[in-house]
Motif scaffolding. Structure first.
Motif, mmCIF file in Angstrom:
data_model
loop_
_atom_site.group_PDB
_atom_site.id
_atom_site.type_symbol
_atom_site.label_atom_id
_atom_site.label_comp_id
_atom_site.label_asym_id
_atom_site.label_seq_id
_atom_site.Cartn_x
_atom_site.Cartn_y
_atom_site.Cartn_z
ATOM 1 N N ASN A 14 24.231 -4.325 3.769
ATOM 2 C CA ASN A 14 23.057 -4.125 4.651
ATOM 3 C C ASN A 14 23.230 -5.317 5.551
ATOM 4 O O ASN A 14 22.996 -6.366 5.365
ATOM 5 C CB ASN A 14 21.796 -4.101 3.760
ATOM 6 N N LEU A 15 23.025 -4.828 6.804
ATOM 7 C CA LEU A 15 22.790 -5.962 8.021
ATOM 8 C C LEU A 15 21.461 -5.546 8.795
ATOM 9 O O LEU A 15 21.491 -4.414 9.399
ATOM 10 C CB LEU A 15 23.936 -5.541 8.859
ATOM 11 N N TYR A 16 20.596 -6.359 8.674
ATOM 12 C CA TYR A 16 19.380 -5.992 9.588
ATOM 13 C C TYR A 16 18.848 -7.450 9.884
ATOM 14 O O TYR A 16 18.976 -8.668 9.505
ATOM 15 C CB TYR A 16 18.325 -5.199 8.724
ATOM 16 N N SER A 17 17.943 -7.157 11.157
ATOM 17 C CA SER A 17 17.409 -8.596 11.635
ATOM 18 C C SER A 17 16.011 -8.316 12.241
ATOM 19 O O SER A 17 15.316 -9.210 12.499
ATOM 20 C CB SER A 17 18.108 -9.192 12.777
ATOM 21 N N GLU A 18 15.487 -6.873 11.889
ATOM 22 C CA GLU A 18 14.169 -6.658 12.449
ATOM 23 C C GLU A 18 13.470 -6.068 11.427
ATOM 24 O O GLU A 18 13.920 -5.074 10.414
ATOM 25 C CB GLU A 18 14.181 -5.678 13.635
ATOM 26 N N GLU A 19 12.079 -6.381 11.167
ATOM 27 C CA GLU A 19 11.382 -5.833 10.173
ATOM 28 C C GLU A 19 9.952 -5.224 11.175
ATOM 29 O O GLU A 19 9.313 -6.170 11.464
ATOM 30 C CB GLU A 19 11.172 -6.610 9.066
ATOM 31 N N ILE A 20 9.779 -3.971 11.074
ATOM 32 C CA ILE A 20 8.501 -3.429 11.682
ATOM 33 C C ILE A 20 7.498 -3.441 10.604
ATOM 34 O O ILE A 20 7.868 -2.778 9.439
ATOM 35 C CB ILE A 20 8.594 -2.331 12.392
ATOM 36 N N LYS A 21 6.097 -3.714 10.637
ATOM 37 C CA LYS A 21 5.258 -3.979 9.657
ATOM 38 C C LYS A 21 4.714 -2.429 9.401
ATOM 39 O O LYS A 21 4.417 -1.913 10.271
ATOM 40 C CB LYS A 21 4.171 -4.735 10.238
ATOM 41 N N GLY A 22 4.657 -2.286 8.180
ATOM 42 C CA GLY A 22 4.381 -0.912 7.562
ATOM 43 C C GLY A 22 2.772 -1.301 7.431
ATOM 44 O O GLY A 22 2.031 -2.048 7.315
ATOM 45 N N PRO A 23 1.899 -0.197 6.882
ATOM 46 C CA PRO A 23 0.565 -0.231 6.818
ATOM 47 C C PRO A 23 0.175 -0.821 5.372
ATOM 48 O O PRO A 23 -0.987 -0.980 5.330
ATOM 49 C CB PRO A 23 -0.037 1.405 6.853
ATOM 50 N N GLY A 24 1.052 -0.987 4.511
ATOM 51 C CA GLY A 24 0.718 -1.612 3.249
ATOM 52 C C GLY A 24 -0.119 -0.514 2.476
ATOM 53 O O GLY A 24 -0.098 0.835 2.707
ATOM 54 N N GLY A 25 -0.704 -0.805 1.455
ATOM 55 C CA GLY A 25 -1.493 0.307 0.413
ATOM 56 C C GLY A 25 -0.506 0.805 -0.448
ATOM 57 O O GLY A 25 0.525 0.221 -0.659
ATOM 58 N N MET A 26 -1.039 1.740 -0.883
ATOM 59 C CA MET A 26 -0.248 2.541 -2.080
ATOM 60 C C MET A 26 -0.119 3.869 -1.632
ATOM 61 O O MET A 26 -0.852 4.386 -0.679
ATOM 62 C CB MET A 26 -1.235 2.613 -3.274
ATOM 63 N N PRO A 27 1.048 4.423 -2.001
ATOM 64 C CA PRO A 27 1.436 5.826 -1.429
ATOM 65 C C PRO A 27 0.378 7.031 -2.129
ATOM 66 O O PRO A 27 -0.276 6.890 -3.210
ATOM 67 C CB PRO A 27 2.705 6.174 -2.265
ATOM 68 N N VAL A 28 0.034 7.617 -0.938
ATOM 69 C CA VAL A 28 -1.059 8.586 -1.216
ATOM 70 C C VAL A 28 -0.584 9.517 -2.353
ATOM 71 O O VAL A 28 0.779 10.095 -2.328
ATOM 72 C CB VAL A 28 -1.329 9.577 -0.023
ATOM 73 N N GLY A 29 -1.469 9.887 -3.307
ATOM 74 C CA GLY A 29 -1.051 10.737 -4.470
ATOM 75 C C GLY A 29 -0.923 9.944 -5.746
ATOM 76 O O GLY A 29 -0.546 10.266 -6.851
ATOM 77 N N THR A 30 -1.039 8.666 -5.671
ATOM 78 C CA THR A 30 -1.021 7.926 -6.837
ATOM 79 C C THR A 30 -2.255 7.583 -7.471
ATOM 80 O O THR A 30 -2.335 6.800 -8.399
ATOM 81 C CB THR A 30 -0.023 6.262 -6.393
ATOM 82 N N ASN A 31 -3.328 7.876 -6.697
ATOM 83 C CA ASN A 31 -4.706 7.763 -7.336
ATOM 84 C C ASN A 31 -5.703 8.571 -7.217
ATOM 85 O O ASN A 31 -6.615 8.446 -6.823
ATOM 86 C CB ASN A 31 -5.341 6.198 -6.507
ATOM 87 N N GLY A 32 -5.195 9.825 -7.472
ATOM 88 C CA GLY A 32 -6.014 10.858 -7.773
ATOM 89 C C GLY A 32 -6.636 11.491 -6.297
ATOM 90 O O GLY A 32 -5.906 11.098 -5.195
ATOM 91 N N LYS A 33 -7.839 12.427 -6.391
ATOM 92 C CA LYS A 33 -8.239 12.958 -4.907
ATOM 93 C C LYS A 33 -9.763 12.656 -4.827
ATOM 94 O O LYS A 33 -10.236 12.480 -5.797
ATOM 95 C CB LYS A 33 -7.831 14.418 -4.870
ATOM 96 N N ALA A 34 -10.235 12.503 -3.668
ATOM 97 C CA ALA A 34 -11.427 12.382 -3.348
ATOM 98 C C ALA A 34 -11.990 13.366 -2.178
ATOM 99 O O ALA A 34 -11.150 14.042 -1.502
ATOM 100 C CB ALA A 34 -11.934 11.115 -2.790
ATOM 101 N N MET A 35 -13.062 13.643 -2.212
ATOM 102 C CA MET A 35 -13.812 14.577 -1.082
ATOM 103 C C MET A 35 -14.556 13.822 -0.015
ATOM 104 O O MET A 35 -15.365 12.945 -0.526
ATOM 105 C CB MET A 35 -14.927 15.597 -1.989
ATOM 106 N N LEU A 36 -14.016 13.872 1.082
ATOM 107 C CA LEU A 36 -14.782 13.161 2.120
ATOM 108 C C LEU A 36 -15.424 14.066 2.980
ATOM 109 O O LEU A 36 -15.298 15.111 3.268
ATOM 110 C CB LEU A 36 -13.446 12.548 3.083
ATOM 111 N N LEU A 37 -16.878 13.340 3.306
ATOM 112 C CA LEU A 37 -17.803 13.866 3.954
ATOM 113 C C LEU A 37 -17.308 13.568 5.581
ATOM 114 O O LEU A 37 -17.523 12.416 5.949
ATOM 115 C CB LEU A 37 -19.342 13.441 3.629
ATOM 116 N N LEU A 38 -16.921 14.500 5.972
ATOM 117 C CA LEU A 38 -16.364 14.173 7.346
ATOM 118 C C LEU A 38 -17.146 14.867 8.404
ATOM 119 O O LEU A 38 -17.182 15.780 8.702
ATOM 120 C CB LEU A 38 -14.929 14.692 7.505
ATOM 121 N N SER A 39 -17.778 13.920 9.394
ATOM 122 C CA SER A 39 -18.587 14.453 10.467
ATOM 123 C C SER A 39 -17.716 14.034 11.653
ATOM 124 O O SER A 39 -16.533 13.726 11.570
ATOM 125 C CB SER A 39 -19.879 13.495 10.520
#
Ligand code: ATP
Ligand code: MG
Length: 397
Positions: free
Chosen positions: A162-187
């Motif tokens: 593997n040859l690489y020299s650039e790293e673009i920052k990701g958003p972090g956190g945990m993959p969606v789907g690993t912690n259940g589901k919630a209902m968002l009140l979206l306005s």
């Protein structure tokens, strides 16, 4: 010039069995994100790493843009993968890499070799020195800086090199789907889309409910909410958006109850209906964009009065955020321009001049008694007639 991306993720929290759950979900989310990008890709798991290999032409910025929205990723490294064909060939590839990626050689660099495969004939110190030397030979202007190099060239000896020299920052956190589901009140406002983004960042899948009041609220206001759902679905994945006609409930409250209590009473019915859909869809909690003290309906007393009707946990990811911090995130996730479009919201239509800021729970319950004749029927109708829109990232409604 790259054909592959090395995906880095935080491994601290993911030991043992959880690691596979985490990685499976991450791979699924990467596939989902790549569906929105032109080209065909393979996602590979190899020795505790994830690689995205392009199998066709693609636009690098587009791929990085999509991967930057996948929670769980901490870094995206465009990588060159090489067969091991001996040191001389490696040295050639490494100098060619430096030449392609850094046309301007007025830079400092350092080689950072790692040997995951211990049968390689040189150790990492030897590789650092030998490859560094080859690069210096090839490009006289280039300089070594071991403490603070402009370019840290990673050379990892694995199954493939593997040859690489650039790293673009990701958003972090945990993959969606690993912690259940919630209902968002979206306005259609600024806050709730940000709240949806924040909860998804912790690995929670999101469904949503939106209350509108036609004809007092327009088709454009409804479309704005669908658009916001689409924007956050780039992070959260598909969202089942429940669109509830709230007009008759609002009018009934307006007729029967003191007007200064309207907002809180409406909120309480919104929560009840949201909870109904949450249970129906196996959600483990409700999510709102509330933040303490932001408006009259978000004082501690108001939040308590709203909360009192819920049996499920209500998550309020923005609770301690200032408005300008929320706006900052809203801009970052590209929701802001849509959120500030000036379409009416059902809550603002019947709003009182002087809403209560310290609602008394007993008084709220007394007011709701005045609704006993029709409210159950109205709630049932609102629930039965709700329209469900499946909002998919990157697709039109
Ligand atoms: P937002 O910017 O999210 O609209 P806000 O600052 O306007 O929030 P409120 O109007 O008090 O605050 O709403 C508080 C929360 O209640 C919202 O963040 C949202 O979660 C929920 N909410 C308000 N109105 C609606 C609606 N019409 N449909 C669905 N949820 C709503
Ligand atoms: Mg609002």
């Amino acid at each position: 010039m790259y054909q592959s991306f090395l995906i880095k993720y935080a491994e601290i929290a993911i030991k043992g069995k959880n690691r596979y759950i985490f990685e499976d979900a991450l791979v699924r989310q990467i596939h989902r994100a790549l569906k929105q990008v032109d080209g065909s890709f393979q996602v590979r798991r190899l020795q505790g790493r994830i690689y995205v290999d392009a199998k066709s032409e693609f636009d690098e910025d587009e791929v990085i843009g999509a991967l930057s929205k996948v929670f769980g990723i901490v870094g995206i490294c465009p990588v060159v993968l090489l067969e091991d064909e001996g040191f001389d060939k490696l040295a050639q590839e490494v100098t060619a890499y430096m030449d392609r990626v850094y046309p301007d050689k007025n830079i400092t660099f350092k080689v950072h070799a790692r040997r995951a495969r211990k049968n390689y004939p040189m150790d990492s110190m030897e590789l650092n020195a030998a490859l560094g030397e080859k690069i210096l030979e090839a490009f006289p202007e280039i300089r070594v800086d071991v403490h603070n190099p402009d370019v840290l060239l990673c050379v990892e000896i694995r199954e493939e090199i593997n040859l690489y020299s650039e790293e673009i920052k990701g958003p972090g956190g945990m993959p969606v789907g690993t912690n259940g589901k919630a209902m968002l009140l979206l306005s259609g406002g600024i806050d709730s889309p940000v709240a949806g983004y924040m909860i998804a960042k912790r690995g929670v899948s999101v469904d949503a409910v939106y209350f509108h009041a036609p004809p007092y609220t327009s088709e454009r206001a409804r479309q704005k909410v669908v658009d916001l759902a689409k924007i956050i679905s780039r992070y959260t994945g598909d969202i089942h958006l429940h669109i509830v006609n709230f007009t008759d409930i609002q009018l009934y409250i307006y007729e029967q109850c003191p007007h200064e209590e309207l907002t809180i009473l409406m909120r309480r019915y919104m929560m009840r209906i949201a909870e109904h859909f949450a249970k129906e869809n196996n959600c483990l909690g409700l999510v709102t964009g509330e933040s303490i003290g932001q408006v009259a309906s978000q004082t501690m007393q108001s939040l308590a009065a709203t909360n009192a009707v819920c049996t499920m946990p209500v998550y309020r990811p923005l609770i301690g955020f200032d408005k300008n911090e929320i706006i900052g995130i809203s801009e970052k996730i590209d929701a802001y321009e849509t959120s500030i479009l000036p379409f009416e919201d059902c809550c603002t239509i019947f709003v009182a001049k002087h809403p209560v800021t310290k609602p008394n729970l007993k008084a709220m319950e007394r007011s709701e008694k005045r609704l006993s004749e029709k409210i159950d029927q109205l709630m049932e109708t609102a629930i039965k007639t709700a329209e469900i829109v499946c909002v998919k990232a990157g697709e039109d409604e």
